[in-house]
Write a protein that holds these residues in place. Structure first.
Motif, PDB file in Angstrom:
ATOM      1  N   ALA A 149      -7.746 -64.425   8.152  1.00  0.00           N
ATOM      2  CA  ALA A 149      -6.787 -63.720   8.763  1.00  0.00           C
ATOM      3  C   ALA A 149      -7.154 -63.110  10.001  1.00  0.00           C
ATOM      4  O   ALA A 149      -6.162 -63.172  10.938  1.00  0.00           O
ATOM      5  CB  ALA A 149      -6.014 -62.519   7.699  1.00  0.00           C
ATOM      6  N   GLY A 150      -8.210 -62.420   9.978  1.00  0.00           N
ATOM      7  CA  GLY A 150      -8.772 -61.941  11.547  1.00  0.00           C
ATOM      8  C   GLY A 150      -8.929 -62.834  12.428  1.00  0.00           C
ATOM      9  O   GLY A 150      -8.560 -62.663  13.687  1.00  0.00           O
ATOM     10  N   ARG A 151      -9.377 -63.988  12.147  1.00  0.00           N
ATOM     11  CA  ARG A 151      -9.854 -64.898  13.131  1.00  0.00           C
ATOM     12  C   ARG A 151      -8.361 -65.675  13.368  1.00  0.00           C
ATOM     13  O   ARG A 151      -8.487 -65.962  14.860  1.00  0.00           O
ATOM     14  CB  ARG A 151     -10.665 -66.236  12.523  1.00  0.00           C
ATOM     15  N   ILE A 152      -7.346 -65.964  12.716  1.00  0.00           N
ATOM     16  CA  ILE A 152      -6.248 -66.287  13.345  1.00  0.00           C
ATOM     17  C   ILE A 152      -5.562 -65.161  14.284  1.00  0.00           C
ATOM     18  O   ILE A 152      -5.212 -65.680  15.392  1.00  0.00           O
ATOM     19  CB  ILE A 152      -5.232 -66.366  12.093  1.00  0.00           C
ATOM     20  N   GLU A 153      -5.600 -63.841  14.004  1.00  0.00           N
ATOM     21  CA  GLU A 153      -5.353 -62.812  15.148  1.00  0.00           C
ATOM     22  C   GLU A 153      -6.025 -63.024  16.359  1.00  0.00           C
ATOM     23  O   GLU A 153      -5.299 -62.789  17.418  1.00  0.00           O
ATOM     24  CB  GLU A 153      -5.655 -61.558  14.234  1.00  0.00           C
ATOM     25  N   ILE A 154      -7.251 -63.308  16.416  1.00  0.00           N
ATOM     26  CA  ILE A 154      -7.974 -63.476  17.678  1.00  0.00           C
ATOM     27  C   ILE A 154      -7.437 -64.661  18.408  1.00  0.00           C
ATOM     28  O   ILE A 154      -7.081 -64.602  19.816  1.00  0.00           O
ATOM     29  CB  ILE A 154      -9.463 -63.752  17.366  1.00  0.00           C
ATOM     30  N   LEU A 155      -7.363 -65.631  17.676  1.00  0.00           N
ATOM     31  CA  LEU A 155      -6.756 -66.924  18.649  1.00  0.00           C
ATOM     32  C   LEU A 155      -5.389 -66.900  18.845  1.00  0.00           C
ATOM     33  O   LEU A 155      -4.665 -67.478  19.680  1.00  0.00           O
ATOM     34  CB  LEU A 155      -6.859 -68.213  17.313  1.00  0.00           C
ATOM     35  N   LYS A 156      -4.701 -65.882  18.456  1.00  0.00           N
ATOM     36  CA  LYS A 156      -3.145 -65.447  18.868  1.00  0.00           C
ATOM     37  C   LYS A 156      -3.251 -64.418  20.078  1.00  0.00           C
ATOM     38  O   LYS A 156      -2.135 -64.179  20.432  1.00  0.00           O
ATOM     39  CB  LYS A 156      -2.283 -64.857  17.593  1.00  0.00           C
ATOM     40  N   GLY A 157      -4.638 -63.946  20.226  1.00  0.00           N
ATOM     41  CA  GLY A 157      -4.755 -62.993  21.023  1.00  0.00           C
ATOM     42  C   GLY A 157      -4.585 -61.549  20.764  1.00  0.00           C
ATOM     43  O   GLY A 157      -4.448 -60.619  21.537  1.00  0.00           O
ATOM     44  N   ASN A 158      -4.375 -61.513  19.658  1.00  0.00           N
ATOM     45  CA  ASN A 158      -4.021 -59.890  18.963  1.00  0.00           C
ATOM     46  C   ASN A 158      -5.419 -59.269  18.596  1.00  0.00           C
ATOM     47  O   ASN A 158      -5.809 -59.237  17.223  1.00  0.00           O
ATOM     48  CB  ASN A 158      -3.289 -59.997  17.863  1.00  0.00           C
ATOM     49  N   VAL A 159      -6.322 -59.028  19.538  1.00  0.00           N
ATOM     50  CA  VAL A 159      -7.698 -58.487  19.545  1.00  0.00           C
ATOM     51  C   VAL A 159      -7.766 -57.302  18.643  1.00  0.00           C
ATOM     52  O   VAL A 159      -8.610 -57.205  17.559  1.00  0.00           O
ATOM     53  CB  VAL A 159      -8.335 -58.269  20.836  1.00  0.00           C
ATOM     54  N   SER A 160      -7.133 -56.336  18.847  1.00  0.00           N
ATOM     55  CA  SER A 160      -7.085 -55.066  18.271  1.00  0.00           C
ATOM     56  C   SER A 160      -6.629 -55.374  16.561  1.00  0.00           C
ATOM     57  O   SER A 160      -7.344 -54.840  15.650  1.00  0.00           O
ATOM     58  CB  SER A 160      -5.913 -54.142  18.458  1.00  0.00           C
ATOM     59  N   GLN A 161      -5.744 -56.231  16.430  1.00  0.00           N
ATOM     60  CA  GLN A 161      -5.233 -56.464  15.025  1.00  0.00           C
ATOM     61  C   GLN A 161      -6.491 -57.405  14.266  1.00  0.00           C
ATOM     62  O   GLN A 161      -6.752 -57.162  13.090  1.00  0.00           O
ATOM     63  CB  GLN A 161      -4.099 -57.364  14.725  1.00  0.00           C
ATOM     64  N   ALA A 162      -7.208 -58.068  14.887  1.00  0.00           N
ATOM     65  CA  ALA A 162      -8.081 -59.045  14.340  1.00  0.00           C
ATOM     66  C   ALA A 162      -9.156 -57.961  14.143  1.00  0.00           C
ATOM     67  O   ALA A 162      -9.626 -58.077  12.985  1.00  0.00           O
ATOM     68  CB  ALA A 162      -8.699 -59.853  15.465  1.00  0.00           C
TER      69      ALA A 162
ATOM     70  N   LEU B 194      -9.092 -55.052  13.048  1.00  0.00           N
ATOM     71  CA  LEU B 194      -8.908 -54.203  11.613  1.00  0.00           C
ATOM     72  C   LEU B 194      -9.308 -54.919  10.502  1.00  0.00           C
ATOM     73  O   LEU B 194      -9.426 -54.557   9.570  1.00  0.00           O
ATOM     74  CB  LEU B 194      -7.496 -53.812  11.741  1.00  0.00           C
ATOM     75  N   ARG B 195      -8.776 -56.476  10.755  1.00  0.00           N
ATOM     76  CA  ARG B 195      -9.033 -57.223   9.628  1.00  0.00           C
ATOM     77  C   ARG B 195     -10.481 -57.418   9.347  1.00  0.00           C
ATOM     78  O   ARG B 195     -11.064 -57.453   8.305  1.00  0.00           O
ATOM     79  CB  ARG B 195      -8.399 -58.680  10.043  1.00  0.00           C
ATOM     80  N   PHE B 196     -11.382 -57.554  10.449  1.00  0.00           N
ATOM     81  CA  PHE B 196     -12.754 -57.740  10.272  1.00  0.00           C
ATOM     82  C   PHE B 196     -13.298 -56.771   9.549  1.00  0.00           C
ATOM     83  O   PHE B 196     -14.361 -56.732   8.695  1.00  0.00           O
ATOM     84  CB  PHE B 196     -13.345 -58.305  11.520  1.00  0.00           C
ATOM     85  N   GLN B 197     -12.932 -55.518  10.188  1.00  0.00           N
ATOM     86  CA  GLN B 197     -13.448 -54.102   9.389  1.00  0.00           C
ATOM     87  C   GLN B 197     -13.183 -54.101   8.073  1.00  0.00           C
ATOM     88  O   GLN B 197     -13.718 -53.591   6.951  1.00  0.00           O
ATOM     89  CB  GLN B 197     -12.952 -52.975  10.239  1.00  0.00           C
ATOM     90  N   GLU B 198     -11.751 -54.552   7.584  1.00  0.00           N
ATOM     91  CA  GLU B 198     -11.588 -54.503   6.324  1.00  0.00           C
ATOM     92  C   GLU B 198     -12.520 -55.729   5.657  1.00  0.00           C
ATOM     93  O   GLU B 198     -12.700 -55.261   4.542  1.00  0.00           O
ATOM     94  CB  GLU B 198     -10.106 -55.289   6.328  1.00  0.00           C
ATOM     95  N   GLY B 199     -12.675 -56.658   6.170  1.00  0.00           N
ATOM     96  CA  GLY B 199     -13.625 -57.652   5.285  1.00  0.00           C
ATOM     97  C   GLY B 199     -15.093 -57.027   5.012  1.00  0.00           C
ATOM     98  O   GLY B 199     -15.696 -57.556   4.082  1.00  0.00           O
ATOM     99  N   VAL B 200     -15.563 -56.121   6.126  1.00  0.00           N
ATOM    100  CA  VAL B 200     -16.831 -55.697   5.959  1.00  0.00           C
ATOM    101  C   VAL B 200     -16.836 -54.599   5.013  1.00  0.00           C
ATOM    102  O   VAL B 200     -17.862 -54.457   4.021  1.00  0.00           O
ATOM    103  CB  VAL B 200     -17.193 -54.799   7.369  1.00  0.00           C
ATOM    104  N   THR B 201     -15.538 -53.892   4.756  1.00  0.00           N
ATOM    105  CA  THR B 201     -15.690 -52.652   3.697  1.00  0.00           C
ATOM    106  C   THR B 201     -15.266 -52.915   2.537  1.00  0.00           C
ATOM    107  O   THR B 201     -15.302 -52.316   1.430  1.00  0.00           O
ATOM    108  CB  THR B 201     -14.816 -51.454   4.268  1.00  0.00           C
ATOM    109  N   CYS B 202     -14.602 -54.216   2.210  1.00  0.00           N
ATOM    110  CA  CYS B 202     -13.913 -54.632   0.942  1.00  0.00           C
ATOM    111  C   CYS B 202     -15.080 -55.106   0.027  1.00  0.00           C
ATOM    112  O   CYS B 202     -14.808 -55.274  -1.352  1.00  0.00           O
ATOM    113  CB  CYS B 202     -12.812 -55.447   1.045  1.00  0.00           C
ATOM    114  N   GLN B 203     -16.124 -55.405   0.330  1.00  0.00           N
ATOM    115  CA  GLN B 203     -17.187 -55.933  -0.262  1.00  0.00           C
ATOM    116  C   GLN B 203     -18.691 -55.415   0.120  1.00  0.00           C
ATOM    117  O   GLN B 203     -18.823 -55.410   1.479  1.00  0.00           O
ATOM    118  CB  GLN B 203     -17.233 -57.221  -0.862  1.00  0.00           C
ATOM    119  N   ALA B 204     -19.714 -55.449  -0.619  1.00  0.00           N
ATOM    120  CA  ALA B 204     -20.763 -55.061   0.061  1.00  0.00           C
ATOM    121  C   ALA B 204     -22.127 -55.619  -0.826  1.00  0.00           C
ATOM    122  O   ALA B 204     -23.209 -55.645  -0.303  1.00  0.00           O
ATOM    123  CB  ALA B 204     -21.016 -53.499  -0.205  1.00  0.00           C
ATOM    124  N   THR B 205     -21.557 -56.717  -1.674  1.00  0.00           N
ATOM    125  CA  THR B 205     -22.823 -57.471  -2.629  1.00  0.00           C
ATOM    126  C   THR B 205     -23.295 -58.813  -1.827  1.00  0.00           C
ATOM    127  O   THR B 205     -24.052 -59.509  -2.596  1.00  0.00           O
ATOM    128  CB  THR B 205     -22.563 -57.436  -3.735  1.00  0.00           C
TER     129      THR B 205
END
Length: 334
Positions: free
Chosen positions: A264-277, A279-290
Motif C-alpha cells: 500500500a505504501g509502495r503504491i503511494e510512492i509511485l503515485k507521488g504521495n510521499v508523505s502518505q507512503a 505513514l504506511r511504511f511506518q505502520e508496517g514497521v510498528t504492526c509487527q516485530a517478529t
C-alpha cells in the motif's frame, strides 16, 4: 477396498487444506510463530502441511538472507518432497484420484521453490545448472497437471485449491519467461519453455481472486510486477489502478498484514504521495516485530522517502539500520 482408501484420503486432504488455510491466515496477519506452531503440531504423514511449511521457510529465507534460514528452507523442501512421494502415482500408472493429482501439483511447486533456493544460496555455475534443470522439470509438471485436470473429477474446496496452485505456477512461469530478452526466450523455447505475458497476468489475477491457499501469493506476484519489476525494467507497463484494486480485498482481510501494508505504501510512492507512503511504511514497521525481513523492506523505502525530500539525516538513519541488521547488500547500504 480401494474405494474406502481413496475416500479416507480425500477426507484427510480436505481437513488438511482447512488447517493450512487457517495457518496461512495467521501468517499474513503477522502471527508467524502461531502459524508455525499450528503446522508443527499437526505435521505427520500429510501432504499440504509439509508443503506449506516449506513455502513459509522459503519466504523467510528470501527475507532474511541468512545461511541458517536458507538451510532450514532446503531442509523443509526435502521433507516436503519426501512426503509428496508417498502420495504420488506409481511409475507407469495413471492418476486416478484427487489426492494423486494434488501430489503432482505440490511436486511441481516444490521443484519451483527448490530451484529458487538453488539460485539464492550460491551463485556458482553448478547451482545455476541444477536450478535450471529443476525449473524445467517444474514447468513440465505444471503443464502435465493442467492436462490431467481433464481426466480426474474434482469438486468443492479440493478443486478450488488445485486451480489456485495451477494458476500460480502457470502464471508465474509465463510472466517470468515473457520478460526475458527475445533471443533468450527463443533458446528456452527450443528446450520446452514458453512464456506469454498476457497469459501470465490473467492466470495470476484469476488465482488471486480464487480464495485458495495460493491466492495471497498470486496477489503478491502481481503487486511485485506492477510496483517493482515494471519500474526496474523500465517497460512502462505498470498498472497502479489494477494494483490498488488487487490489493484492496487483502488489506480488508489482513488490515495489519505487514506485507500488504508495505505494498500500500509502495503504491503511494509511485503515485507521488510521499508523505502518505511514509505513514504506511511506518505502520508496517510498528504492526509487527517478529519478522525483521518485513521491517527491512519498510526501512529501505523509508530511506528513499527521506532522500526524495532531502532529509539526509533520517535517510542515513534507515540506511545505517539496514547496514547493521540486513544481509541483502552490505556494500550498497554502506
Amino acid at each position: 477396498m480401494d474405494i474406502h482408501k481413496n475416500s479416507a484420503s480425500q477426507t484427510a486432504l480436505e481437513k488438511e487444506l482447512e488447517l493450512c488455510t487457517l495457518a496461512i491466515g495467521l501468517y499474513y496477519s503477522n502471527n508467524y510463530d502461531e502459524a508455525a506452531a499450528m503446522l508443527e503440531t499437526s505435521s505427520g504423514l500429510g501432504l499440504y502441511i509439509p508443503v506449506t511449511q516449506a513455502t513459509l521457510a522459503v519466504m523467510a529465507a528470501m527475507l532474511q538472507f541468512e545461511p541458517a534460514a536458507m538451510d532450514m528452507a532446503i531442509c523443509r523442501l526435502h521433507e516436503a518432497l519426501e512426503a509428496i512421494s508417498r502420495f504420488r502415482r506409481k511409475t507407469g500408472k495413471d492418476i486416478r484420484s484427487e489426492v494423486e493429482l494434488h501430489a503432482e501439483l505440490c511436486y511441481a511447486e516444490c521443484l519451483l521453490l527448490r530451484a529458487c533456493m538453488s539460485f539464492l544460496q550460491d551463485e556458482n555455475l553448478m547451482n545455476f545448472i541444477k536450478g535450471g534443470i529443476k525449473l524445467r522439470n517444474s514447468f513440465q509438471s505444471y503443464k502435465e497437471c493442467e492436462q490431467l485436470l481433464r481426466t480426474v473429477s474434482m469438486h468443492g474446496q479440493t478443486q478450488t485449491q488445485f486451480l489456485g496452485g495451477l494458476h500460480l505456477g502457470i502464471g508465474m512461469f509465463n510472466l517470468m519467461l515473457s520478460m526475458l530478452p527475445t533471443r533468450v526466450l527463443r533458446l528456452l523455447e527450443f528446450i520446452g519453455f514458453s512464456g506469454d505475458k498476457a497469459t501470465g497476468l490473467a492466470r495470476l489475477a484469476e488465482g488471486a481472486q480464487g480464495g485458495s491457499l495460493r491466492s495471497p501469493l498470486c496477489a503478491l506476484a502481481l503487486l511485485a510486477f506492477h510496483c517493482y519489476i515494471c519500474i526496474v525494467l523500465g517497460t512502462g507497463n505498470s498498472d497502479l489502478g489494477a494494483a490498488e484494486e488487487l490489493l484492496a480485498p487483502f488489506l480488508q482481510r489482513f488490515p495489519q498484514g505487514a506485507v500488504f501494508v508495505f505494498f500500500a505504501g509502495r503504491i503511494e510512492i509511485l503515485k507521488g504521495n510521499v508523505s502518505q507512503a511514509m505513514l504506511r511504511f511506518q505502520e508496517g514497521v510498528t504492526c509487527q516485530a517478529t519478522c525483521p525481513g518485513f521491517q527491512h523492506m519498510s526501512f529501505w523505502e523509508l530511506m528513499w522517502c527521506h532522500a526524495y525530500q532531502q532529509q539526509w539525516l533520517p535517510a542515513f538513519h534507515f540506511a545505517n539500520l539496514l547496514n547493521e541488521q540486513s544481509r541483502w547488500s552490505k556494500v550498497y547500504f554502506t
